[in-house]
Motif scaffolding. Sequence first.
Motif: not given
Length: 212
Positions: A93-107, A109-112, A139-146
């Motif tokens: 996970f850390f390798d996958k999101v390297c450089g995206l640490e400061k992205e907002p939730e739902g941004g 980093r989450c897509e990665a 199923v989560s109302p806080h995740k973008n189904a699209e």
Amino acid sequence: MNKTNYDAEMKKIIATLNGEKKKLLLHSCCGPCSTAVIERLEPYFELTVFYFNPNITESEEYNLRLSEQKRFLSEAYNGKIKIIDGRYKSIEFFDKVCGLEKEPEGGKRCEACFEMRLKETAKTAKDGGYDYFCSTLTVSPHKNAEIINRIGEAEGELFGMKYLPNDFKKENGYKRSVELSNEYGLYRQHYCGCIYSKYTSLPGLEESDGEK
């Protein structure tokens, strides 16, 4: 521009099955999220749960969620639905999101993170001879189904697998997941699992998977 109704798309595919239960590999982010999703899919598919979540960066938290997932399957389905315990290496996970640490939730980093988990699900489904794959994530109302469906479809094409489009929060899916979680006394966490989410989650807001 009209958004795709992924719930309607799923229903169309189910209608074409004509009662034949195809094999589906269901990626599960946690036990609570899986509850309502399994309840909805089980009448139509031969399900196997795939628990692959290296985004849960603390091993104690990971093991607790995995234990609750297994307990739910045992108590609710008496071993009828099997589980595949994916490898757990949070460094992935850390390798996958390297450089995206400061992205907002739902941004980004989450897509990665979604891509990492759906890619592994598609690969595992291909290797295991499954007919379809999908995830409980919507199923989560806080995740973008699209976004989740777009990634799932892309990974399906990459591995030559059929992705089952979905938006499991529809038809009160999230509400039902809360009801079932309470019925089985499941641990319901307040954040998605990664260390970045943990410290940006709003205090007092209970989620089935907590991603904002």
